[in-house]
Enzyme design. Structure first.
Site, mmCIF file in Angstrom:
data_model
loop_
_atom_site.group_PDB
_atom_site.id
_atom_site.type_symbol
_atom_site.label_atom_id
_atom_site.label_comp_id
_atom_site.label_asym_id
_atom_site.label_seq_id
_atom_site.Cartn_x
_atom_site.Cartn_y
_atom_site.Cartn_z
ATOM 1 N N GLY B 51 -15.484 49.560 -21.114
ATOM 2 C CA GLY B 51 -15.016 48.883 -19.902
ATOM 3 C C GLY B 51 -16.149 48.136 -19.223
ATOM 4 O O GLY B 51 -17.151 47.777 -19.871
ATOM 5 N N LEU B 52 -16.004 47.894 -17.937
ATOM 6 C CA LEU B 52 -17.052 47.145 -17.243
ATOM 7 C C LEU B 52 -18.394 47.842 -17.374
ATOM 8 O O LEU B 52 -19.422 47.195 -17.605
ATOM 9 C CB LEU B 52 -16.681 46.983 -15.765
ATOM 10 C CG LEU B 52 -15.558 45.993 -15.489
ATOM 11 C CD1 LEU B 52 -15.262 45.928 -14.003
ATOM 12 C CD2 LEU B 52 -15.926 44.601 -16.003
ATOM 13 N N ALA B 53 -18.420 49.167 -17.237
ATOM 14 C CA ALA B 53 -19.695 49.881 -17.319
ATOM 15 C C ALA B 53 -20.199 49.936 -18.759
ATOM 16 O O ALA B 53 -21.320 49.510 -19.052
ATOM 17 C CB ALA B 53 -19.553 51.284 -16.734
ATOM 18 N N HIS B 275 -3.455 55.324 -3.915
ATOM 19 C CA HIS B 275 -3.250 53.962 -3.431
ATOM 20 C C HIS B 275 -1.864 53.863 -2.804
ATOM 21 O O HIS B 275 -0.876 54.274 -3.410
ATOM 22 C CB HIS B 275 -3.382 52.984 -4.608
ATOM 23 C CG HIS B 275 -3.671 51.591 -4.183
ATOM 24 N ND1 HIS B 275 -2.713 50.820 -3.564
ATOM 25 C CD2 HIS B 275 -4.785 50.844 -4.243
ATOM 26 C CE1 HIS B 275 -3.244 49.651 -3.280
ATOM 27 N NE2 HIS B 275 -4.499 49.633 -3.678
ATOM 28 N N SER B 293 -0.727 44.790 -5.084
ATOM 29 C CA SER B 293 -1.955 44.554 -4.322
ATOM 30 C C SER B 293 -1.806 44.958 -2.860
ATOM 31 O O SER B 293 -0.790 44.734 -2.215
ATOM 32 C CB SER B 293 -2.343 43.087 -4.390
ATOM 33 O OG SER B 293 -3.383 42.850 -3.473
ATOM 34 N N ARG B 339 -6.393 53.105 3.086
ATOM 35 C CA ARG B 339 -5.542 53.617 2.018
ATOM 36 C C ARG B 339 -5.147 55.083 2.194
ATOM 37 O O ARG B 339 -3.993 55.450 1.964
ATOM 38 C CB ARG B 339 -6.268 53.472 0.670
ATOM 39 C CG ARG B 339 -6.395 52.049 0.241
ATOM 40 C CD ARG B 339 -7.164 51.912 -1.058
ATOM 41 N NE ARG B 339 -7.271 50.500 -1.418
ATOM 42 C CZ ARG B 339 -7.851 50.044 -2.516
ATOM 43 N NH1 ARG B 339 -8.398 50.889 -3.367
ATOM 44 N NH2 ARG B 339 -7.906 48.760 -2.773
ATOM 45 N N HIS B 410 -4.738 56.508 -8.219
ATOM 46 C CA HIS B 410 -5.316 55.246 -8.667
ATOM 47 C C HIS B 410 -6.704 55.395 -9.285
ATOM 48 O O HIS B 410 -6.988 54.830 -10.320
ATOM 49 C CB HIS B 410 -5.367 54.296 -7.487
ATOM 50 C CG HIS B 410 -5.852 52.926 -7.814
ATOM 51 N ND1 HIS B 410 -5.330 52.204 -8.864
ATOM 52 C CD2 HIS B 410 -6.791 52.149 -7.252
ATOM 53 C CE1 HIS B 410 -5.947 51.040 -8.929
ATOM 54 N NE2 HIS B 410 -6.843 50.980 -7.980
ATOM 55 N N GLU B 434 -16.927 54.787 -13.597
ATOM 56 C CA GLU B 434 -16.022 55.775 -12.996
ATOM 57 C C GLU B 434 -16.254 57.173 -13.569
ATOM 58 O O GLU B 434 -15.868 58.173 -12.945
ATOM 59 C CB GLU B 434 -14.553 55.345 -13.213
ATOM 60 C CG GLU B 434 -13.554 56.147 -12.383
ATOM 61 C CD GLU B 434 -12.091 55.729 -12.585
ATOM 62 O OE1 GLU B 434 -11.840 54.716 -13.252
ATOM 63 O OE2 GLU B 434 -11.212 56.423 -12.048
ATOM 64 N N LEU B 450 -15.355 47.762 -9.360
ATOM 65 C CA LEU B 450 -15.861 46.786 -10.330
ATOM 66 C C LEU B 450 -17.360 46.592 -10.122
ATOM 67 O O LEU B 450 -18.135 46.466 -11.068
ATOM 68 C CB LEU B 450 -15.130 45.452 -10.167
ATOM 69 C CG LEU B 450 -13.602 45.501 -10.199
ATOM 70 C CD1 LEU B 450 -13.022 44.087 -10.188
ATOM 71 C CD2 LEU B 450 -13.110 46.252 -11.406
#
Lengths: 247, 646
Positions: B51-53, B275, B293, B339, B410, B434, B450
Site C-alpha cells: 500500500g502507500l507505506a 466513520h 465522504s 467523527r 473504518h 496503519e 495517507l
C-alpha cells in the site's frame, strides 16, 4: 429472487473447464453480484462441493480486482460499473445468468473465474512511470500545470487496471489500458522528458505480453467501468508515430 | 477483573531524541549510522504489503540500492486498499496563506488524537508532509489544480485551515498509483523482487532478531521460507475483525498478529475509528460497508423521527415530528461535529428505537434544505458522484428521498508498537503505516492516514532502517536453521489442522458472529460489563471454530477459504486482546467511549492523570493473560485539554 446460474468451473490452468449449472434461491435484490456468489459459495461448502473461486477485494469499485463476463459482457449489463458494484436488482426473478472468466491470451485462467493479469504490471514496468527518485523533488509549485491538462490527466489516470477492456476486445488488445497511462503521464509537464521512450517501450511490452492489436472495435470503452474514452487510443497512436519517426 | 492481564515493566522510546522538537528528526538522521552504497546490495530487506507505506518503502529502499523482496496478497501491488481512500492528504504547505505551519499541523494532530500520540513522531510527520506533496507531484500524481496552474486545496475534518491536497474523490488511488509506478520501475531495474498473491503466515526470529518470514504462494499453495537482514511490515489495519467495515475483504491482521505471537508488542489495540457517514447494512447477505465522504455533512442535515417506532416514509413525517439531533445537542458545531461524536449520537438515537430504514440502523442525511437553498444543479455539482454511488448501491434517489447513513468501522489506530525509528521491540522488525500504532493517538483526523503511510515509506523508514543494518552484518543463516524449520513446520501444521476439522460451519459464519460481538461490545460504546461478557463469548466461539469449522479443498491449490480460515483464526485472538485493552482503559478517549467515564452532559471524559500512556501488550503464551507494558506520554508543547463541541 431465484436465479439459474451457469458458471465456468476450471480446477486449474491445465484443466479444460466447463459450464456448470447452479440454482440460487431467495437472493435479495439489494445484494451485490459478488454477494450473490458468496451466498452460493456458503451453500456449496456445506454441501461438500468446491466453492467458486473469484477475485475481489475492495468491493467498492476502485481496486480493480474483480471482473467476470456476465452474460457475455465484461462486468455485466450496467454501464460504467464494476462487478462488485453491480446489484441484483438489475436482474429479474427467474433469470438465467452465464458467468465466465476474462478470456484473453495474455490473461491465463488460474482457477474458475480467477485469471492472471500480471501482464498489465509488465506494461507498467516498461515505462509507465516518471523517473523521480525519492527526495529529489523540487517544490510542488515549481511546476505549474494548466487546470485543463491536470483534469484531463486525472481522467486518464482513473483507470483501475481491471482488464475489462482486454476481455471485451475481439483481439484481446490492451490498447485502452496503455493509452490511459500514456495519456496520464504525457499530459503533464513532468512526463515530457520520457514521453517518447515511454510510449515505444510500453507498446513493445504489450506485444511481448501477448496482447492483440487494436482494430478500433471500440468494445473496450463500452465496458470500461471508469469510462476511459476511445480517443485516448488515437492519442496513443499519434504519440507512438511521432516517437518512432523521431528516433 | 485484573486476571485478564498482568502488568509488566514500563517501556520507553529510547530511539527518540530530546531537545527542541523542531530539530529532533534532523538530529536523529545525523546520528544514525549509514550503510555504504556498495554494501547495500549485499543486504536483503523484506517488505510485506504494497500500500502507500509498503509500496513507497519498497520503491525507495530499492532505489537506495538494497535488495528488496516485496510481498502482497493481491494479484498486483496496485490493488492495496490504500487505493480506496477518497478525501485527501494533508500537508503544511501554507499555500493558502491562511496561517498554516508545520507547528499548526503538529498541534492539530496531537489534539485530534485526543492526547494519546507521541509529540516527537507527530512533529516529524508534519515536517515530512511538505516533502510528500513535492515527491508525488514529481511522479505525476494529478492533484486538483487552480486555473493558474498551482495546486488547489480544501479543508477537511474540522480543521480551520485549508491544507488538504486532493485528486477529486480518488486521492488514495492516485497516490498509490504513484508509489506503485515507482515500485514497478524498481522491479524492472532488478532492485525489487515482487511476489504477488503471496501471504505472510509467520515471522522468523533468529537470535532475537527478525530474519525472515514464511509465506504461502496463494496460487500453488507452496510454503516457503524467505530470509533477509531485516523485515518491514506494512500490512495495514485490522478493522475486518468487525466483519462489516469499510476495509477491503482481504484486509487482515495475520502479518502483525503472527509477529505479536513471536514477541512484538501490540499497542492500543482497542483504538478503532468509526466513520459516521457510511451506507447502512441492507441485509444478512451484506459483505462490507461503503463509506460516503464526510464532506456531505457540510450541506446535509441529519435527523430521525421524534417518536420511537415511527415507520412512515421520510416525506410523511412533518417537520415538527423530526429531531435534528446533532443541531439540537451541539448547537455550535451542528452537523459538523467530529467523527466520534457524530457516530455515537447516531448509535444513541437508533438504540432508542428511532433509527430509520430496514433494521432500524440508520439516520437520515437530508439534502432537501440544501436543494431548496442552492438549487438541485448546485448540489449536483458539489456531490453528484457521491449521490450516484449512493443510488447505485441502495437503489434509492437521494435527490428525492433523504440518504440513510450509519457509522461503520473504518481505520484502526492501534498496531504493533514501534519506537521513533519505526522499529518494534524485536530488533530488525520494522512496522510502518496503519500496521503500527504511532502517530494518530486515540483518533485519526481526516486526511492524515495517507500522510502517515507515505511519510513512513518514502522518508522515515529509509533513513532509520540503515542505522539498524549498519550495526551488522548479521550472521548468514540457511533454511535448515532450527528456528526457520520450526516456523515453517508450525505453518504447515496449522494448515493441516484447518483442513482436517471438516466441521459443519463455514469460516464466514464464524467471522460474521465474531463481528457482531465486537461491534456490540467493543464498538463505539463500551462498558466493563459488556467487555467482560464479550471476552467470554469470544473464547467460546473460538473454541467452537476450532472444532466445527469446515474448510474445503486442499492446501496445494488456490483455496480462498483456507486463506480466510487463517485470517479469521487470528482475528479471534486479536478480538480478545482488543476487549482486554478496552477493559483496562477505563476512560473515554477518541473513538473509544467508555460509558462509565462521561461528563455530566454525556460527553467523553479522559483521565490524563491515569491513562496518558501507550498500552503495549506482550503475548506470553496462548491462554495466559497478556502482560501490559506502559509507555508514558509526555506533552511538552501541546497541553491536554477537554474537548467540547457544544
Amino acid at each position: 429472487m431465484n436465479l439459474k446460474l451457469r458458471v465456468w468451473r476450471q480446477k486449474g490452468p491445465e484443466d479444460k473447464g466447463r459450464m456448470v449449472t447452479y440454482e440460487v434461491t431467495d437472493i435479495s435484490p439489494d445484494a451485490s453480484f459478488l454477494e450473490m456468489l458468496d451466498v452460493l459459495n456458503e451453500r456449496l461448502i456445506l454441501e461438500g462441493d468446491d466453492p467458486i473461486a473469484f477475485d475481489h477485494d475492495c468491493r467498492e469499485g476502485i481496486c480493480g480486482m474483480c471482473g467476470m463476463m456476465i452474460n457475455g459482457v465484461a462486468h455485466g449489463p450496467e454501464r460504467a460499473t464494476t462487478t462488485c458494484q453491480l446489484h441484483m436488482r438489475h436482474f429479474k426473478d427467474g433469470d438465467s445468468i452465464d458467468i465466465e472468466p476474462w478470456r484473453a491470451a495474455a490473461f491465463p485462467v488460474i482457477k474458475d473465474l480467477v485469471v492472471n493479469r500480471g501482464a498489465f504490471d509488465s506494461i507498467i514496468q516498461a515505462g509507465g512511470y516518471i523517473t523521480a527518485p525519492t527526495g529529489t523533488a523540487p517544490d510542488a509549485h515549481a511546476t505549474p500545470v494548466p487546470k485543463a491538462d491536470a483534469d484531463a490527466a486525472f481522467e486518464a489516470a482513473t483507470c483501475i487496471g481491471c482488464g475489462a477492456c482486454v476481455a471485451a476486445c475481439p483481439n484481446g488488445s490492451s490498447m485502452l489500458f496503455t493509452a490511459a497511462k500514456v495519456a496520464h503521464l504525457g499530459l503533464l509537464p513532468q512526463g515530457q522528458p520520457e514521453r517518447s521512450s515511454r510510449v515505444i517501450s510500453m507498446i513493445e511490452a504489450q506485444d511481448e505480453a501477448g496482447f492483440g492489436g487494436c482494430t478500433n472495435a471500440g468494445e473496450c470503452t463500452t465496458v470500461c467501468p471508469k469510462g476511459i474514452p476511445l480517443n485516448l487510443i488515437g492519442r496513443l497512436n499519434a504519440d507512438y508515430l511521432k516517437a518512432v519517426s523521431g528516433r | 477483573m485484573t486476571n485478564f492481564w498482568t502488568e509488566g515493566e514500563p517501556i520507553a522510546d529510547t530511539a527518540a531524541p530530546d531537545g527542541p522538537v523542531e530539530t529532533r528528526w534532523e538530529r536523529r538522521q545525523f546520528s544514525a549510522k549509514l550503510v555504504n552504497p556498495a554494501n547495500r546490495r549485499k543486504l536483503t530487506v523484506i517488505v510485506v504489503g504494497t500500500g502507500l507505506a509498503g509500496g513507497s518503502a519498497a520503491a525507495t529502499l530499492g532505489e537506495a540500492g538494497y535488495h528488496v523482496k516485496s510481498y502482497c496478497y493481491q494479484d498486483s501491488p496496485r490493488r492495496a486498499h490504500s487505493i480506496a481512500a477518497q478525501g485527501g492528504i494533508n500537508a503544511a504547505k501554507n499555500y493558502r496563506n491562511d496561517g498554516d505551519s508545520i507547528y499548526r499541523l503538529f498541534y492539530d494532530t496531537v489534539k485530534g488524537g485526543d492526547f494519546r500520540a507521541r509529540e516527537s513522531n507527530v512533529y516529524r510527520l508534519a515536517q515530512v508532509s511538505v516533502n510528500i506533496i513535492d515527491q508525488c507531484v514529481a511522479q505525476g500524481v494529478p492533484f486538483a489544480r487552480e486555473y493558474g496552474g498551482l495546486l488547489d486545496n480544501r479543508s477537511f475534518g474540522g480543521t480551520q485551515v485549508s491544507r488538504t491536497f486532493y485528486a477529486r474523490g480518488q486521492t488514495g488511488q492516485q497516490l498509490l498509483l504513484g508509489a506503485y509506478q515507482a515500485l514497478e520501475r524498481q522491479i524492472a531495474a532488478g532492485n525489487v523482487e515482487m511476489h504477488e498473491r503471496h501471504e505472510m503466515l509467520e515471522l522468523i526470529i533468529v537470535d532475537g532478531k527478525a530474519r525472515g518470514i514464511v509465506v504461502r504462494d496463494m496460487v500453488t499453495g507452496e510454503i516457503s521460507t524467505e530470509l533477509a537482514d531485516a523485515v518491514v511490515l506494512a500490512s495495514g489495519g485490522y478493522g475486518n475483525v468487525f466483519f462489516l467495515s469499510t476495509n477491503a475483504k482481504g484486509c487482515n491482521v495475520t502479518a502483525t498478529w503472527r509477529a505479536h505471537r513471536k514477541g512484538a508488542y501490540f499497542a492500543n489495540p482497542c483504538y478503532t475509528q468509526i466513520h459516521p457517514t457510511c451506507i447502512p447494512e441492507s441485509g444478512s447477505h451484506q459483505s462490507k460497508l461503503t463509506l460516503m465522504s464526510e464532506s456531505l455533512r457540510n450541506d446535509g442535515r441529519v435527523w430521525v423521527p421524534k417518536k420511537a417506532g415511527d415507520h412512515r416514509d421520510a416525506a410523511d413525517i412533518p417537520e415538527d415530528e423530526r429531531d435534528y439531533y446533532l443541531e439540537r445537542i451541539y448547537p455550535s458545531f451542528g452537523n459538523l461535529v467530529p467523527r466520534d461524536i457524530a457516530s455515537r449520537a447516531a448509535k444513541n438515537v437508533c438504540d432508542e428505537g428511532r433509527g430509520v430504514g430496514p433494521g432500524g440502523l440508520g439516520v437520515y442525511l437530508d439534502f432537501a434544505d440544501a436543494i431548496a437553498r442552492l438549487g438541485r444543479a448546485a448540489v449536483e455539482a458539489k456531490y453528484g458522484n457521491l449521490f450516484e454511488m449512493y443510488s447505485r448501491i441502495t437503489g434509492e434517489d437521494p435527490y428525492v428521498t433523504p440518504m440513510r447513513i450509519y457509522p461503520a468501522v473504518h481505520y484502526t489506530m492501534g498496531g504493533l508498537w514501534v519506537d521513533y525509528d519505526l522499529q518494534s521491540n524485536i530488533p530488525g522488525l520494522f512496522v510502518i503505516g496503519e500496521a503500527n500504532f504511532s502517530d494518530h493517538g486515540a483518533n485519526r483526523l481526516g486526511a492524515s492516514a495517507l500522510m502517515q503511510g507515505l511519510a513512513d515509506g518514502y522518508f522515515v523508514l529509509p533513513n532509520t532502517l540503515g542505522n539498524y543494518l549498519a550495526a551488522g552484518p548479521y550472521p548468514k543463516i540457511g533454511v535448515d536453521h532450527p528456528a526457520v524449520v520450526e516456523a515453517r513446520s508450525s505453518v504447515e501444521q496449522r494448515i493441516q489442522k484447518f483442513l482436517s476439522i471438516n466441521g459443519d460451519r463455514t469460516v464466514d459464519s464464524f467471522h460474521r458472529e465474531l463481528g457482531h460481538i465486537m461491534w456490540e461490545y467493543c464498538g463505539m460504546e463500551r462498558t466493563e460489563e459488556g467487555l467482560t461478557k464479550a471476552i467470554g463469548l469470544i473464547r467460546s466461539l473460538r473454541e467452537e471454530f476450532w472444532t466445527r469449522v469446515k474448510v474445503p479443498g486442499r492446501g496445494e491449490e488456490l483455496n480462498q477459504n483456507l486463506e480466510k480460515a487463517g485470517r479469521v483464526a487470528d482475528f479471534f485472538e486479536l478480538a480478545e486482546l482488543m476487549c482486554i485493552d478496552a477493559l483496562h482503559r477505563a476512560e473515554s478517549c477518541g473513538g473509544h467511549f467508555r460509558a462509565e467515564s462521561q461528563t455530566e452532559d454525556g460527553e467523553a471524559l479522559r483521565h490524563d492523570d491515569e491513562f496518558a500512556y501507550v498500552a503495549a501488550w506482550e503475548h506470553v503464551g496462548f491462554g495466559s493473560a497478556p502482560t501490559l507494558h506502559k509507555e508514558d506520554l509526555n506533552f511538552e508543547y501541546v497541553h491536554p485539554t477537554q474537548r467540547s463541541y457544544k
